[in-house]
Design an enzyme around this catalytic site. Structure first.
Site, PDB file in Angstrom:
ATOM      1  N   LYS A 186       0.895  -1.151  -0.043  1.00 32.85           N
ATOM      2  CA  LYS A 186      -0.031   0.002   0.107  1.00 32.85           C
ATOM      3  C   LYS A 186       0.866   1.338  -0.041  1.00 32.85           C
ATOM      4  O   LYS A 186       1.921   1.159   0.022  1.00 32.85           O
ATOM      5  CB  LYS A 186      -0.766   0.012   1.409  1.00 32.85           C
ATOM      6  CG  LYS A 186      -2.125  -1.325   1.306  1.00 32.85           C
ATOM      7  CD  LYS A 186      -2.762  -1.061   0.035  1.00 32.85           C
ATOM      8  CE  LYS A 186      -3.958  -2.048   0.124  1.00 32.85           C
ATOM      9  NZ  LYS A 186      -3.667  -3.637  -0.006  1.00 32.85           N
TER      10      LYS A 186
HETATM   11  C1  LIG Z   1      -9.635  -3.190  -1.791  1.00 36.74           C
HETATM   12  C2  LIG Z   1      -9.258  -3.685  -0.822  1.00 36.74           C
HETATM   13  N1  LIG Z   1      -9.924  -3.818   0.329  1.00 36.74           N
HETATM   14  C3  LIG Z   1      -9.526  -4.650   1.440  1.00 36.74           C
HETATM   15  C4  LIG Z   1      -8.185  -4.771   1.734  1.00 36.74           C
HETATM   16  C5  LIG Z   1      -7.837  -5.726   2.855  1.00 36.74           C
HETATM   17  O1  LIG Z   1      -7.059  -5.104   3.650  1.00 36.74           O
HETATM   18  P1  LIG Z   1      -5.972  -5.961   4.457  1.00 36.74           P
HETATM   19  O2  LIG Z   1      -5.048  -7.024   3.614  1.00 36.74           O
HETATM   20  O3  LIG Z   1      -5.128  -5.025   5.261  1.00 36.74           O
HETATM   21  O4  LIG Z   1      -6.861  -6.783   5.298  1.00 36.74           O
HETATM   22  C6  LIG Z   1      -7.379  -4.509   0.729  1.00 36.74           C
HETATM   23  C7  LIG Z   1      -6.009  -4.947   0.653  1.00 36.74           C
HETATM   24  O5  LIG Z   1      -5.398  -5.835   0.161  1.00 36.74           O
HETATM   25  C8  LIG Z   1      -7.904  -4.063  -0.520  1.00 36.74           C
HETATM   26  O6  LIG Z   1      -7.059  -3.766  -1.573  1.00 36.74           O
END
Ligand SMILES: Cc1ncc(COP(=O)(O)O)c(C=O)c1O
Length: 373
Positions: A186
């Site tokens: 990110k």
């Molecule tokens: C659009 C979207 N939503 C939710 C997430 C979930 O985040 P995390 O991987 O921190 O749980 C991500 C991350 O990859 C994402 O790109």
């Protein structure tokens, strides 16, 4: 290094001595969890996003799940979201027993088409999880209007969009609850981690209780007012996040430069579609650089040619409704969201991060041209 042995990875976080220093401070303090670094990280995030409150959590997924709990989503409810997203955008509602409903996307922005969202609303709809895919802001005003009309909760999955701007303000400042994620690919990272920003003090207090096993404000450590979770972030990760936010402007600017370079390198390639440009209302925060391959080009062949040259790519993004568990659980299949399905079969993420060198980018662009020729 010869061309043949060079490897270009998909993403790379930007960490330096500042994060090391902040982490060492936490280690020496002995306050590894529920300490002051978390409060500071939350204040900085709230300020960055233009929301009065922020609650840091263990991941973006955890944040989305907590907002579904806070919205009272449960069995029998429907939650509308994008088919062209990471699975967490739909899973957060599934965890609470709700049924995901997929609204097709706009072919230009790749975000949900508000008209498709409006058409998907039924008497059982409880919430809309908008997704700012690849850092491009959703049509927030239209979605807010749909929510207001039908009494729905709007959750903005801004996991990929820290630093994006919608109608002149940061995404997250428009009044909706939003979630940002900090996995190492990110814009900023805490290793694992995420944050929920909100404009409601009551929601913020509830989120802080839910992430901490349902403990109540002022209650004892073994007193649990509600069913909660352990979705806490720790101070080590919060310290990394503080260091990251301190250089957020530099990170975003560098990512923008890298994206502009790709655009300049690839603009003339016949039939290749590049990410949609910003306009007055939407300013992207660059998360990934995703191209759409020309009609009739086999994506797997392109991936292989690039891989032979040491270039990593990713099939961003498979449609959520076509994932095996979604087909099995809900009977979803091809044809449910034709635009998303068509885009999903042709889109490809190229290596992308703040410090990707010009030389590497030229090499990637050359390899892609070669693969398409
Ligand atoms: C659009 C979207 N939503 C939710 C997430 C979930 O985040 P995390 O991987 O921190 O749980 C991500 C991350 O990859 C994402 O790109």
């Amino acid at each position: 290094m010869s061309r043949a042995t060079r490897t270009i990875g998909l993403s790379l976080p930007w960490l330096d001595e500042r994060e090391e220093e902040l982490v060492v401070d936490v280690l020496r303090s002995g306050r590894l969890s529920l300490g002051p670094s978390i409060d500071r990280f939350e204040e900085l995030c709230a300020e960055t996003v233009g929301a009065p409150y922020a609650a840091a959590v263990s991941s973006g997924t955890a944040g989305l799940h907590l907002l579904c709990v806070a919205a009272g989503i449960g069995p029998g409810d429907e939650v509308i979201t994008s088919p062209y997203s990471f699975v967490a955008s739909a899973n957060c509602a599934v965890y609470e027993g709700a049924t995901p409903v997929f609204a097709d996307i706009d072919p230009r922005t790749l975000n949900m088409d508000p008209a498709a969202v409006a058409a998907a609303v039924t008497g059982r709809t409880k919430a809309i999880v908008a997704v700012d895919i690849f850092g491009y802001p959703s049509e927030l005003e239209e979605l807010q209007a749909i929510c207001a009309r039908h009494g729905l909760t709007l959750i903005d999955d801004s996991c990929e969009a820290l630093g994006a701007r919608y109608r002149g303000r940061p995404v997250g400042a428009q009044g909706q609850d939003a979630v940002f994620a900090f996995y190492p690919n990110k814009q900023i990272t805490t290793g694992e981690g995420g944050i929920v920003t909100t404009h409601s003090e009551a929601t913020w207090r509830l989120l802080k209780s839910l992430r901490n096993q349902g403990r109540a404000d002022g209650g004892g450590w073994l007193e649990h007012a509600r069913l909660g979770f352990n979705y806490r972030i720790d101070d080590i990760r919060a310290a990394i996040g503080i260091g990251q936010l301190e250089k957020l402007e530099r990170i975003l600017a560098a990512r923008q430069d890298v994206a502009a370079r790709y655009t300049a390198l690839l603009e003339g390639v016949d039939g290749l579609r590049l990410p949609c440009p910003d306009d007055d209302d939407h300013v992207r925060s660059w998360f990934v650089y995703v191209v759409e391959l020309p009609d009739g080009v086999g994506r797997e062949g392109v991936i292989d040619v690039l891989a032979e040259r040491g270039i990593a790519t990713a099939r961003y993004l498979p449609c959520i409704h076509l994932q095996p568990y979604m087909r099995e659980r809900y009977g979803f299949g091809e044809g449910l969201c034709p635009v998303a399905e068509e885009k999903s079969a042709r889109t490809l993420a190229l290596p992308f991060h703040a410090r990707l060198g010009e030389d590497d980018q030229a090499f990637v662009a050359e390899a892609l041209r070669h693969a398409l020729a």
